[in-house]
Design a protein around this motif. Structure first.
Motif, short mmCIF file in Angstrom:
data_model
loop_
_atom_site.label_atom_id
_atom_site.label_comp_id
_atom_site.label_asym_id
_atom_site.label_seq_id
_atom_site.Cartn_x
_atom_site.Cartn_y
_atom_site.Cartn_z
N ARG A 66 0.85 -1.19 0.00
CA ARG A 66 0.00 0.00 0.00
C ARG A 66 0.89 1.24 0.00
O ARG A 66 2.07 1.19 0.39
CB ARG A 66 -0.96 0.01 1.18
CG ARG A 66 -0.36 0.30 2.53
CD ARG A 66 -1.46 0.41 3.58
NE ARG A 66 -0.97 0.92 4.85
CZ ARG A 66 -0.49 0.19 5.83
NH1 ARG A 66 -0.40 -1.13 5.67
NH2 ARG A 66 -0.08 0.75 6.96
N LEU A 67 0.32 2.35 -0.46
CA LEU A 67 1.07 3.60 -0.53
C LEU A 67 0.95 4.36 0.79
O LEU A 67 -0.13 4.42 1.38
CB LEU A 67 0.52 4.47 -1.67
CG LEU A 67 0.79 3.99 -3.09
CD1 LEU A 67 -0.05 4.78 -4.08
CD2 LEU A 67 2.27 4.10 -3.44
N PRO A 68 2.04 4.96 1.25
CA PRO A 68 1.94 5.83 2.43
C PRO A 68 1.20 7.11 2.10
O PRO A 68 0.97 7.42 0.92
CB PRO A 68 3.41 6.09 2.79
CG PRO A 68 4.14 5.95 1.50
CD PRO A 68 3.40 4.89 0.72
N LYS A 69 0.85 7.89 3.13
CA LYS A 69 0.00 9.06 2.95
C LYS A 69 0.63 10.34 3.50
O LYS A 69 1.63 10.30 4.22
CB LYS A 69 -1.36 8.83 3.61
CG LYS A 69 -2.15 7.67 3.00
CD LYS A 69 -3.51 7.50 3.69
CE LYS A 69 -4.31 6.39 3.04
NZ LYS A 69 -5.64 6.21 3.70
N TYR A 70 0.03 11.43 3.12
CA TYR A 70 0.44 12.78 3.53
C TYR A 70 0.69 12.86 5.04
O TYR A 70 -0.10 12.35 5.83
CB TYR A 70 -0.64 13.77 3.11
CG TYR A 70 -0.47 15.18 3.62
CD1 TYR A 70 0.68 15.91 3.33
CD2 TYR A 70 -1.47 15.77 4.40
CE1 TYR A 70 0.82 17.21 3.81
CE2 TYR A 70 -1.34 17.06 4.87
CZ TYR A 70 -0.18 17.78 4.58
OH TYR A 70 -0.04 19.07 5.04
N THR A 71 1.79 13.49 5.41
CA THR A 71 2.30 13.73 6.77
C THR A 71 2.92 12.51 7.43
O THR A 71 3.54 12.65 8.50
CB THR A 71 1.25 14.34 7.73
OG1 THR A 71 0.30 13.34 8.11
CG2 THR A 71 0.56 15.55 7.12
N GLN A 72 2.76 11.33 6.86
CA GLN A 72 3.40 10.16 7.46
C GLN A 72 4.91 10.22 7.26
O GLN A 72 5.40 10.71 6.24
CB GLN A 72 2.84 8.87 6.84
CG GLN A 72 1.40 8.57 7.25
CD GLN A 72 0.87 7.28 6.69
OE1 GLN A 72 1.28 6.83 5.62
NE2 GLN A 72 -0.04 6.64 7.42
N THR A 73 5.63 9.74 8.25
CA THR A 73 7.10 9.67 8.16
C THR A 73 7.49 8.24 7.85
O THR A 73 7.17 7.32 8.61
CB THR A 73 7.76 10.13 9.46
OG1 THR A 73 7.43 11.51 9.69
CG2 THR A 73 9.28 10.00 9.36
#
Length: 235
Positions: A66-73
């Motif tokens: 799955r793709l990571p998302k906005y603001t995730q480190t």
């Protein structure tokens, strides 16, 4: 430093309207991390330029849970699997916390910036550490069959903003052009589990190109009828 790690906090320019990391930006942060690792090992851009060489990407495979998302480190981990004369296999993992979301493998070629051809590596590799058994992807990096019938999606002229420091179109742009020519709804579903890319020939400023698609989600970028790039997407 055999295994190199770099953290990325995803910003709004790197993400699609659905909040997920763009596929092209994923490719970009993998390669920037690889570049920093190469600098630490003593064969980054400056060291290579002194011997009139550069690294160019030849093939890449990205497998996505799955793709990571906005603001995730996220943390990118990279290492060299093998090196032979003019070619190097470099692998990647993208971690979110203690979970691997994405694995990738890439084949790089030493490129002579004067002759614009592959070249034997001019620097010492005695200090390099290889991880020949540490293979993160389920599949191997392969050659994509471009001998199929493609349909034209769009035309494009290479712009100054597409060029990188080696004075040719950066390989991330090839991928970006193909995604920009697709139906946005297909991309925003975020359902691709595998991306495969073959970089065959360089492109330069003001080149007129055609972006084409085969029905099996195989894309090509062509100039004067010759294939310069192939990408295959799997859901």
């Amino acid at each position: 430093m055999g295994i190199f790690e770099k953290e990325w906090t995803l910003n709004f320019t790197q993400c699609y309207p659905n909040g997920q990391l763009k596929y092209s930006e994923l490719n970009n942060i993998l390669q920037i991390t690889a570049s920093e690792h190469a600098e630490n090992l003593g064969f980054g851009y400056k060291a290579m330029f002194d011997v009139r060489q550069s690294w160019v990407l030849s093939r890449m495979l990205i497998e996505i849970d799955r793709l990571p998302k906005y603001t995730q480190t996220v943390k990118i981990r990279t290492w060299i699997q093998d090196f032979t004369g003019s070619r190097s296999i470099r692998n990647f993992e993208l971690w979110l916390g203690d979970e691997v979301l994405i694995s990738a493998s890439s084949l790089w070629v030493v490129f002579n910036i004067r002759t614009r051809r592959a070249d034997n590596f001019a620097l010492s590799t005695d200090h390099m550490e290889f991880f020949r058994d540490k293979i993160p992807t389920k599949n191997a990096v392969e050659k994509i069959d471009g001998n199929v019938d493609f349909q034209l999606l769009s035309d494009y002229k290479v712009k100054l903003s597409d060029l990188d420091i080696v004075n040719h179109a950066n390989n991330v742009k090839y991928m970006e052009w193909c995604f920009d020519a697709m139906d946005p709804k297909t991309i925003l579903k975020g359902s691709f589990s595998r991306l495969e890319m073959n970089f065959l020939k360089e492109l330069n400023y003001a080149d007129d190109i055609e972006i084409k698609e085969h029905e099996d989600k195989v894309f090509s970028i062509q100039k004067d009828g010759r294939i310069h790039f192939l990408m295959r997407l799997t859901k």
